[in-house]
Design a protein around this motif. Structure first.
Motif, PDB file in Angstrom:
ATOM      1  N   GLU A  70       0.859  -1.186   0.000  1.00 26.42           N
ATOM      2  CA  GLU A  70       0.000   0.000   0.000  1.00 26.42           C
ATOM      3  C   GLU A  70       0.889   1.227   0.000  1.00 26.42           C
ATOM      4  OE1 GLU A  70      -3.299   0.905   0.040  1.00 26.42           O
ATOM      5  OE2 GLU A  70      -3.866  -1.200  -0.104  1.00 26.42           O
ATOM      6  N   ASP A  71       0.646   2.146  -0.914  1.00 23.57           N
ATOM      7  CA  ASP A  71       1.320   3.448  -0.929  1.00 23.57           C
ATOM      8  C   ASP A  71       2.849   3.316  -0.955  1.00 23.57           C
ATOM      9  OD1 ASP A  71       1.253   6.235  -1.006  1.00 23.57           O
ATOM     10  OD2 ASP A  71       1.410   6.399   1.173  1.00 23.57           O
ATOM     11  N   PHE A  72       3.359   2.491  -1.874  1.00 30.61           N
ATOM     12  CA  PHE A  72       4.805   2.299  -2.036  1.00 30.61           C
ATOM     13  C   PHE A  72       5.429   3.573  -2.602  1.00 30.61           C
ATOM     14  CE2 PHE A  72       8.583   1.036  -4.385  1.00 30.61           C
ATOM     15  CZ  PHE A  72       9.199   0.148  -3.517  1.00 30.61           C
ATOM     16  N   ARG A  73       6.538   4.022  -1.998  1.00 25.80           N
ATOM     17  CA  ARG A  73       7.204   5.255  -2.438  1.00 25.80           C
ATOM     18  C   ARG A  73       8.716   5.110  -2.373  1.00 25.80           C
ATOM     19  NH1 ARG A  73       3.609   9.387  -2.824  1.00 25.80           N
ATOM     20  NH2 ARG A  73       1.667   9.131  -1.699  1.00 25.80           N
ATOM     21  N   THR A  85      27.384   5.132 -15.580  1.00 22.70           N
ATOM     22  CA  THR A  85      26.936   4.463 -14.357  1.00 22.70           C
ATOM     23  C   THR A  85      26.454   5.510 -13.355  1.00 22.70           C
ATOM     24  OG1 THR A  85      28.489   2.637 -14.681  1.00 22.70           O
ATOM     25  CG2 THR A  85      27.629   2.950 -12.460  1.00 22.70           C
ATOM     26  N   VAL A  86      25.267   5.264 -12.798  1.00 21.43           N
ATOM     27  CA  VAL A  86      24.675   6.178 -11.820  1.00 21.43           C
ATOM     28  C   VAL A  86      24.267   5.372 -10.589  1.00 21.43           C
ATOM     29  CG1 VAL A  86      22.807   7.820 -11.339  1.00 21.43           C
ATOM     30  CG2 VAL A  86      23.798   7.694 -13.637  1.00 21.43           C
ATOM     31  N   ALA A  87      24.673   5.841  -9.420  1.00 25.00           N
ATOM     32  CA  ALA A  87      24.243   5.254  -8.149  1.00 25.00           C
ATOM     33  C   ALA A  87      23.277   6.231  -7.489  1.00 25.00           C
ATOM     34  CB  ALA A  87      25.437   4.997  -7.237  1.00 25.00           C
ATOM     35  N   VAL A  88      22.198   5.692  -6.966  1.00 23.37           N
ATOM     36  CA  VAL A  88      21.168   6.501  -6.324  1.00 23.37           C
ATOM     37  C   VAL A  88      20.966   5.988  -4.906  1.00 23.37           C
ATOM     38  CG1 VAL A  88      18.782   7.314  -6.428  1.00 23.37           C
ATOM     39  CG2 VAL A  88      20.028   6.813  -8.550  1.00 23.37           C
ATOM     40  N   GLN A  89      21.088   6.898  -3.949  1.00 21.81           N
ATOM     41  CA  GLN A  89      20.884   6.566  -2.543  1.00 21.81           C
ATOM     42  C   GLN A  89      19.514   7.088  -2.139  1.00 21.81           C
ATOM     43  OE1 GLN A  89      23.570   8.644   0.025  1.00 21.81           O
ATOM     44  NE2 GLN A  89      23.238   7.259   1.730  1.00 21.81           N
ATOM     45  N   GLY A  90      18.757   6.270  -1.403  1.00 23.97           N
ATOM     46  CA  GLY A  90      17.439   6.718  -0.975  1.00 23.97           C
ATOM     47  C   GLY A  90      16.803   5.781   0.021  1.00 23.97           C
ATOM     48  N   ARG A  91      15.456   5.897   0.146  1.00 26.89           N
ATOM     49  CA  ARG A  91      14.670   5.068   1.076  1.00 26.89           C
ATOM     50  C   ARG A  91      13.416   4.594   0.381  1.00 26.89           C
ATOM     51  NH1 ARG A  91      16.735   5.000   5.901  1.00 26.89           N
ATOM     52  NH2 ARG A  91      15.275   3.698   7.023  1.00 26.89           N
ATOM     53  N   TYR A  92      13.065   3.356   0.669  1.00 29.64           N
ATOM     54  CA  TYR A  92      11.771   2.812   0.295  1.00 29.64           C
ATOM     55  C   TYR A  92      10.834   3.032   1.479  1.00 29.64           C
ATOM     56  CZ  TYR A  92      14.151  -0.249  -3.146  1.00 29.64           C
ATOM     57  OH  TYR A  92      14.887  -0.764  -4.173  1.00 29.64           O
ATOM     58  N   SER A  93       9.570   3.284   1.175  1.00 33.97           N
ATOM     59  CA  SER A  93       8.558   3.288   2.231  1.00 33.97           C
ATOM     60  C   SER A  93       7.236   2.806   1.643  1.00 33.97           C
ATOM     61  CB  SER A  93       8.391   4.679   2.848  1.00 33.97           C
ATOM     62  OG  SER A  93       7.850   5.579   1.906  1.00 33.97           O
ATOM     63  N   ALA A  94       6.438   2.239   2.505  1.00 33.15           N
ATOM     64  CA  ALA A  94       5.079   1.837   2.150  1.00 33.15           C
ATOM     65  C   ALA A  94       4.274   1.816   3.439  1.00 33.15           C
ATOM     66  CB  ALA A  94       5.059   0.463   1.485  1.00 33.15           C
ATOM     67  N   THR A  95       3.015   2.176   3.327  1.00 25.89           N
ATOM     68  CA  THR A  95       2.136   2.184   4.488  1.00 25.89           C
ATOM     69  C   THR A  95       2.041   0.799   5.097  1.00 25.89           C
ATOM     70  OG1 THR A  95       0.872   3.928   3.417  1.00 25.89           O
ATOM     71  CG2 THR A  95      -0.163   2.837   5.292  1.00 25.89           C
ATOM     72  N   SER A  96       1.872  -0.214   4.231  1.00 30.24           N
ATOM     73  CA  SER A  96       1.803  -1.576   4.751  1.00 30.24           C
ATOM     74  C   SER A  96       2.039  -2.602   3.659  1.00 30.24           C
ATOM     75  CB  SER A  96       0.456  -1.846   5.431  1.00 30.24           C
ATOM     76  OG  SER A  96      -0.580  -1.885   4.476  1.00 30.24           O
ATOM     77  N   HIS A  97       2.529  -3.746   4.096  1.00 30.15           N
ATOM     78  CA  HIS A  97       2.623  -4.937   3.262  1.00 30.15           C
ATOM     79  C   HIS A  97       1.254  -5.598   3.380  1.00 30.15           C
ATOM     80  CE1 HIS A  97       3.798  -9.193   2.509  1.00 30.15           C
ATOM     81  NE2 HIS A  97       4.545  -8.613   1.576  1.00 30.15           N
ATOM     82  N   ARG A  98       0.607  -5.845   2.268  1.00 27.13           N
ATOM     83  CA  ARG A  98      -0.788  -6.309   2.297  1.00 27.13           C
ATOM     84  C   ARG A  98      -0.973  -7.617   3.072  1.00 27.13           C
ATOM     85  NH1 ARG A  98      -3.295  -2.831  -1.386  1.00 27.13           N
ATOM     86  NH2 ARG A  98      -1.958  -2.189  -3.110  1.00 27.13           N
ATOM     87  N   ALA A  99      -0.019  -8.526   3.001  1.00 29.02           N
ATOM     88  CA  ALA A  99      -0.174  -9.822   3.673  1.00 29.02           C
ATOM     89  C   ALA A  99       0.118  -9.756   5.166  1.00 29.02           C
ATOM     90  CB  ALA A  99       0.730 -10.869   3.022  1.00 29.02           C
ATOM     91  N   THR A 100       1.052  -8.894   5.567  1.00 27.66           N
ATOM     92  CA  THR A 100       1.460  -8.869   6.978  1.00 27.66           C
ATOM     93  C   THR A 100       0.964  -7.641   7.736  1.00 27.66           C
ATOM     94  OG1 THR A 100       3.538  -7.668   6.578  1.00 27.66           O
ATOM     95  CG2 THR A 100       3.596 -10.094   6.411  1.00 27.66           C
ATOM     96  N   GLY A 101       0.624  -6.578   7.005  1.00 28.12           N
ATOM     97  CA  GLY A 101       0.215  -5.334   7.638  1.00 28.12           C
ATOM     98  C   GLY A 101       1.385  -4.479   8.108  1.00 28.12           C
ATOM     99  N   ARG A 102       2.610  -4.989   7.969  1.00 28.61           N
ATOM    100  CA  ARG A 102       3.796  -4.257   8.422  1.00 28.61           C
ATOM    101  C   ARG A 102       4.165  -3.155   7.421  1.00 28.61           C
ATOM    102  NH1 ARG A 102       8.579  -7.991   8.886  1.00 28.61           N
ATOM    103  NH2 ARG A 102       9.583  -5.999   9.233  1.00 28.61           N
ATOM    104  N   PRO A 103       4.593  -2.004   7.930  1.00 32.83           N
ATOM    105  CA  PRO A 103       5.070  -0.946   7.031  1.00 32.83           C
ATOM    106  C   PRO A 103       6.453  -1.303   6.493  1.00 32.83           C
ATOM    107  CG  PRO A 103       5.355  -0.267   9.301  1.00 32.83           C
ATOM    108  CD  PRO A 103       4.636  -1.591   9.335  1.00 32.83           C
ATOM    109  N   LEU A 104       6.823  -0.621   5.436  1.00 33.45           N
ATOM    110  CA  LEU A 104       8.162  -0.759   4.863  1.00 33.45           C
ATOM    111  C   LEU A 104       8.889   0.565   5.055  1.00 33.45           C
ATOM    112  CD1 LEU A 104      10.381  -2.105   3.114  1.00 33.45           C
ATOM    113  CD2 LEU A 104       9.151  -1.263   1.106  1.00 33.45           C
TER     114      LEU A 104
END
Length: 133
Positions: A70-73, A85-104
């Motif tokens: 849900e709401d992956f960003r 060659t390009v390297a990109v540093q960042g963060r993944y986030s998501a409101t929840s994993h649909r099967a577990t309910g855990r955020p990312l």
């Protein structure tokens, strides 16, 4: 033809912008037909070998993002380039994993290789312990 570092960064930034607005067609159009896309070892989607070609990337990665989160960003922090060659540093986030309910919430580094303006290789590095399964 080798691109300059600045041109390579512009190409990759445009790719992330297209992905953010849901323009998967543009993202796929930027890929070489034989792109090798490698998920981080330990990532739930890691197969032990790269996905090869845009369709495998769609099936093995992009479709799963929409199906599993849900709401992956992506939050982009830094771009580093050396020619094609390009390297990109960042963060993944998501409101929840649909099967577990855990955020990312996990940091990442993406390494992209371009040839003649096309994406030929992708390597993901991420804190796989943060990925809900």
């Amino acid at each position: 033809m080798t691109q300059t570092a600045a041109t390579s960064v512009e190409t990759i930034k445009a790719l992330y912008d297209a992905f953010a607005r849901g323009d998967v067609g543009t993202v796929l159009g930027a890929m070489d037909e034989a792109i090798k896309w490698s998920e981080a070892e330990g990532n739930p989607w890691y197969l032990g070998h790269p996905f090869v070609g845009p369709q495998q990337v769609v099936d093995g990665v992009f479709a799963r993002i929409g199906d599993e989160y849900e709401d992956f960003r992506l939050e982009l922090h830094r771009f580093l380039a050396d020619g094609d060659t390009v390297a990109v540093q960042g963060r993944y986030s998501a409101t929840s994993h649909r099967a577990t309910g855990r955020p990312l919430d996990a940091q990442f580094v993406h390494v992209w290789d371009l040839r003649n303006g096309k994406l030929v290789r992708f390597q993901q590095y991420t804190d796989t312990r943060q990925w809900p399964t």
